[in-house]
Enzyme design. Structure first.
Site, PDB file in Angstrom:
ATOM      1  N   ARG A  78     -28.940  10.868  24.987  1.00 43.22           N
ATOM      2  CA  ARG A  78     -30.127  11.665  24.820  1.00 43.22           C
ATOM      3  C   ARG A  78     -31.475  10.871  24.359  1.00 43.22           C
ATOM      4  O   ARG A  78     -32.487  11.209  24.592  1.00 43.22           O
ATOM      5  CB  ARG A  78     -29.972  12.728  23.768  1.00 43.22           C
ATOM      6  CG  ARG A  78     -28.723  13.743  24.260  1.00 43.22           C
ATOM      7  CD  ARG A  78     -28.468  14.657  22.990  1.00 43.22           C
ATOM      8  NE  ARG A  78     -29.861  15.341  22.314  1.00 43.22           N
ATOM      9  CZ  ARG A  78     -29.768  15.877  21.278  1.00 43.22           C
ATOM     10  NH1 ARG A  78     -28.583  15.867  20.544  1.00 43.22           N
ATOM     11  NH2 ARG A  78     -30.711  16.775  20.913  1.00 43.22           N
ATOM     12  N   GLN A 109     -37.856  21.177  14.463  1.00 40.91           N
ATOM     13  CA  GLN A 109     -36.329  20.995  14.381  1.00 40.91           C
ATOM     14  C   GLN A 109     -35.881  19.761  15.389  1.00 40.91           C
ATOM     15  O   GLN A 109     -34.700  19.618  15.598  1.00 40.91           O
ATOM     16  CB  GLN A 109     -35.733  22.296  14.921  1.00 40.91           C
ATOM     17  CG  GLN A 109     -36.147  23.704  13.906  1.00 40.91           C
ATOM     18  CD  GLN A 109     -35.791  24.732  14.532  1.00 40.91           C
ATOM     19  OE1 GLN A 109     -34.655  25.219  14.538  1.00 40.91           O
ATOM     20  NE2 GLN A 109     -36.816  25.339  15.086  1.00 40.91           N
ATOM     21  N   ASN A 110     -36.957  19.394  15.949  1.00 43.79           N
ATOM     22  CA  ASN A 110     -36.470  18.432  17.189  1.00 43.79           C
ATOM     23  C   ASN A 110     -36.093  16.984  16.699  1.00 43.79           C
ATOM     24  O   ASN A 110     -36.875  16.618  15.437  1.00 43.79           O
ATOM     25  CB  ASN A 110     -37.616  18.160  18.096  1.00 43.79           C
ATOM     26  CG  ASN A 110     -37.996  19.492  18.929  1.00 43.79           C
ATOM     27  OD1 ASN A 110     -37.192  20.391  18.800  1.00 43.79           O
ATOM     28  ND2 ASN A 110     -39.197  19.450  19.619  1.00 43.79           N
ATOM     29  N   HIS A 127     -34.293  18.324  11.217  1.00 45.57           N
ATOM     30  CA  HIS A 127     -32.878  17.994  11.561  1.00 45.57           C
ATOM     31  C   HIS A 127     -32.760  16.363  11.956  1.00 45.57           C
ATOM     32  O   HIS A 127     -31.942  16.160  12.620  1.00 45.57           O
ATOM     33  CB  HIS A 127     -32.722  18.721  12.956  1.00 45.57           C
ATOM     34  CG  HIS A 127     -32.454  20.059  12.610  1.00 45.57           C
ATOM     35  ND1 HIS A 127     -32.475  21.233  13.613  1.00 45.57           N
ATOM     36  CD2 HIS A 127     -32.424  21.045  11.574  1.00 45.57           C
ATOM     37  CE1 HIS A 127     -32.377  22.390  12.971  1.00 45.57           C
ATOM     38  NE2 HIS A 127     -32.275  22.228  11.794  1.00 45.57           N
ATOM     39  N   CYS A 135     -24.993   4.638   8.737  1.00 44.40           N
ATOM     40  CA  CYS A 135     -23.740   4.600   8.564  1.00 44.40           C
ATOM     41  C   CYS A 135     -23.068   5.736   8.200  1.00 44.40           C
ATOM     42  O   CYS A 135     -23.542   6.320   7.366  1.00 44.40           O
ATOM     43  CB  CYS A 135     -23.401   3.263   7.520  1.00 44.40           C
ATOM     44  SG  CYS A 135     -21.669   3.115   7.097  1.00 44.40           S
ATOM     45  N   CYS A 163     -21.695  -0.838  10.771  1.00 48.89           N
ATOM     46  CA  CYS A 163     -22.681  -1.035   9.818  1.00 48.89           C
ATOM     47  C   CYS A 163     -22.810  -2.658   9.085  1.00 48.89           C
ATOM     48  O   CYS A 163     -21.763  -3.128   8.748  1.00 48.89           O
ATOM     49  CB  CYS A 163     -22.277  -0.048   8.746  1.00 48.89           C
ATOM     50  SG  CYS A 163     -23.060  -0.387   7.115  1.00 48.89           S
ATOM     51  N   THR A 204     -38.840  27.823  19.702  1.00 51.06           N
ATOM     52  CA  THR A 204     -37.361  27.990  18.953  1.00 51.06           C
ATOM     53  C   THR A 204     -37.191  29.282  19.280  1.00 51.06           C
ATOM     54  O   THR A 204     -37.616  30.289  18.996  1.00 51.06           O
ATOM     55  CB  THR A 204     -37.741  27.511  17.436  1.00 51.06           C
ATOM     56  OG1 THR A 204     -36.405  27.609  16.815  1.00 51.06           O
ATOM     57  CG2 THR A 204     -38.776  28.379  16.908  1.00 51.06           C
TER      58      THR A 204
HETATM   59  P1  NAD Z   1     -33.099  26.400  21.175  1.00 55.88           P
HETATM   60  O1  NAD Z   1     -32.344  25.462  22.151  1.00 55.88           O
HETATM   61  O2  NAD Z   1     -32.054  27.021  20.457  1.00 55.88           O
HETATM   62  O3  NAD Z   1     -34.062  27.236  21.772  1.00 55.88           O
HETATM   63  C1  NAD Z   1     -35.081  26.560  22.624  1.00 55.88           C
HETATM   64  C2  NAD Z   1     -36.112  27.618  22.727  1.00 55.88           C
HETATM   65  O4  NAD Z   1     -37.122  27.024  23.446  1.00 55.88           O
HETATM   66  C3  NAD Z   1     -35.550  28.994  23.639  1.00 55.88           C
HETATM   67  O5  NAD Z   1     -36.065  30.118  22.705  1.00 55.88           O
HETATM   68  C4  NAD Z   1     -36.423  28.796  24.931  1.00 55.88           C
HETATM   69  O6  NAD Z   1     -36.843  30.418  25.414  1.00 55.88           O
HETATM   70  C5  NAD Z   1     -37.709  28.071  24.682  1.00 55.88           C
HETATM   71  N1  NAD Z   1     -38.377  27.426  25.704  1.00 55.88           N
HETATM   72  C6  NAD Z   1     -37.740  26.712  26.687  1.00 55.88           C
HETATM   73  N2  NAD Z   1     -38.770  26.486  27.392  1.00 55.88           N
HETATM   74  C7  NAD Z   1     -40.092  26.545  26.837  1.00 55.88           C
HETATM   75  C8  NAD Z   1     -41.203  25.983  26.760  1.00 55.88           C
HETATM   76  N3  NAD Z   1     -41.750  25.443  28.037  1.00 55.88           N
HETATM   77  N4  NAD Z   1     -42.145  26.369  26.100  1.00 55.88           N
HETATM   78  C9  NAD Z   1     -41.778  27.087  24.848  1.00 55.88           C
HETATM   79  N5  NAD Z   1     -40.823  27.392  24.509  1.00 55.88           N
HETATM   80  C10 NAD Z   1     -39.618  27.119  25.527  1.00 55.88           C
HETATM   81  O7  NAD Z   1     -33.562  25.390  20.011  1.00 55.88           O
HETATM   82  P2  NAD Z   1     -33.989  25.170  18.591  1.00 55.88           P
HETATM   83  O8  NAD Z   1     -34.599  26.601  18.101  1.00 55.88           O
HETATM   84  O9  NAD Z   1     -34.505  24.131  18.645  1.00 55.88           O
HETATM   85  O10 NAD Z   1     -32.521  24.915  17.970  1.00 55.88           O
HETATM   86  C11 NAD Z   1     -31.417  24.319  18.716  1.00 55.88           C
HETATM   87  C12 NAD Z   1     -31.228  23.134  17.861  1.00 55.88           C
HETATM   88  O11 NAD Z   1     -31.044  21.987  18.908  1.00 55.88           O
HETATM   89  C13 NAD Z   1     -32.073  22.477  16.830  1.00 55.88           C
HETATM   90  O12 NAD Z   1     -31.550  22.257  15.576  1.00 55.88           O
HETATM   91  C14 NAD Z   1     -32.661  20.952  17.516  1.00 55.88           C
HETATM   92  O13 NAD Z   1     -32.371  20.038  16.401  1.00 55.88           O
HETATM   93  C15 NAD Z   1     -31.638  20.680  18.557  1.00 55.88           C
HETATM   94  N6  NAD Z   1     -32.318  20.270  19.834  1.00 55.88           N
HETATM   95  C16 NAD Z   1     -33.251  19.230  19.774  1.00 55.88           C
HETATM   96  C17 NAD Z   1     -33.786  18.706  21.012  1.00 55.88           C
HETATM   97  C18 NAD Z   1     -35.053  17.858  20.885  1.00 55.88           C
HETATM   98  O14 NAD Z   1     -35.320  17.143  19.814  1.00 55.88           O
HETATM   99  N7  NAD Z   1     -35.920  17.880  21.800  1.00 55.88           N
HETATM  100  C19 NAD Z   1     -33.263  19.141  22.196  1.00 55.88           C
HETATM  101  C20 NAD Z   1     -32.128  20.186  22.197  1.00 55.88           C
HETATM  102  C21 NAD Z   1     -31.705  20.691  20.923  1.00 55.88           C
HETATM  103 ZN    ZN Z   2     -22.113   1.236   5.795  1.00 55.54          ZN
END
Ligand code: NAD
Ligand code: ZN
Length: 267
Positions: A78, A109-110, A127, A135, A163, A204
């Site tokens: 990732r 949350q990303n 997150h 570690c 670590c 989200t």
């Molecule tokens: P989620 O996966 O639950 O939801 C993603 C949302 O994005 C959905 O509602 C979807 O309809 C919407 N979406 C899809 N394409 C879009 C676009 N082009 N524009 C706007 N919206 C769009 O994601 P979440 O609510 O962030 O929760 C999931 C967990 O997964 C989080 O805790 C996060 O930390 C983690 N996560 C992070 C990443 C990242 O950092 N890029 C990637 C995957 C998951």
């Molecule tokens: Zn350690």
């Protein structure tokens, strides 16, 4: 409440005006804002090497304890995807917007760094981050080798590094399901939401708590909530305006309707 997909709709104009009038804007982003950069959301099914795994079952402490090399390999994959992906027009529009309104607090949350690479200042990461592992035993931060991680060779597992302090296994610096959020970022996010006069929730699903409680707090305070998402979300019933579209399209359209003036530096 109504939904619009057309550009320059009356609703787009009215929301742009709300943003201009806002003194304290909070933006909450989720995986959807990075989707147009090519980073899959958790609800998108995985492809290639990882398609047989359920991300919701790799993102837990139990999964790491069961198979650290599998989980570390997935996170390295990732991280590689993120490093190969540029910020998209949605990330860029938010970075520009921050310079055009009196105050914009960005809560994400990303676990990618695409907001930072787009130029957004001071992002609150609820997150954690793919880029700051630590570690598993003593929590000491681990410095990653510079450059691109190697794609797990023909398989999925990469043994985690050790670590430098205690030789324990290094874990990704993200918050897994079942873990608590970093308390400082969470306190700052709660305070920002309590004090904001506008909340914009982008990409989200509203399924992951406690992050999903932030729009609920805004709603209890009668703060207007704008949702930008191509699909229905759990927050739609409390939204003041919903844009059923992609962040990379709606945000630049909104930005075009916001007059450009520089934020006062004397605050
Ligand atoms: P989620 O996966 O639950 O939801 C993603 C949302 O994005 C959905 O509602 C979807 O309809 C919407 N979406 C899809 N394409 C879009 C676009 N082009 N524009 C706007 N919206 C769009 O994601 P979440 O609510 O962030 O929760 C999931 C967990 O997964 C989080 O805790 C996060 O930390 C983690 N996560 C992070 C990443 C990242 O950092 N890029 C990637 C995957 C998951
Ligand atoms: Zn350690």
């Amino acid at each position: 409440m109504s939904t619009h997909t057309q550009s320059e709709s009356p609703e787009l104009v009215s929301v742009a005006q709300k943003i201009c009038r806002s003194q304290r804007t909070v933006v909450l982003t989720g995986a959807g804002i990075s989707a147009e950069s090519g980073i899959p959301t958790f609800r998108d099914s995985l492809t290639g090497l990882w398609e047989q795994f359920d991300p919701l079952e790799l993102a837990t402490p139990e999964a790491y304890c069961r198979n650290p090399s599998l989980v570390w390999g997935w996170y390295e994959w990732r991280r590689m995807k993120v490093l190969q992906s540029p910020p998209n027009p949605g990330h860029l529009a938010l970075a520009t917007l921050a310079a055009q309104v009196p105050q914009l607090i960005l809560i994400t949350q990303n676990v990618d760094d695409l907001h930072e690479r787009a130029g957004s200042p001071a992002v609150l990461h609820l997150h954690g981050s793919l880029h700051h592992p630590r570690c598993f035993e003593c929590h000491h931060p681990h410095t990653l080798a510079p450059g691109m991680p190697e794609e797990p060779e023909g398989g999925r597992t990469v043994p985690p590094p050790r670590c430098s302090q205690c030789c324990g296994p290094v874990r990704p610096g993200v918050v897994w399901f079942g873990e608590s959020l970093p308390s400082l970022a969470w306190q700052q996010a709660m305070a920002a939401v309590h004090h904001c006069d506008l909340l914009i929730s982008i990409g989200t699903s509203g399924l992951v708590y406690p992050a999903a409680s932030l729009p609920e707090i805004a709603h209890k305070n009668n703060t207007p909530i704008i949702v930008i998402n191509p699909a229905p979300t759990e927050q739609d019933n409390i939204a003041t305006h919903i844009f059923r579209g992609r962040a990379g399209e709606i945000l630049p359209q909104l930005l075009k309707l916001i007059p450009h003036h520089h934020r006062s530096r004397s605050m």
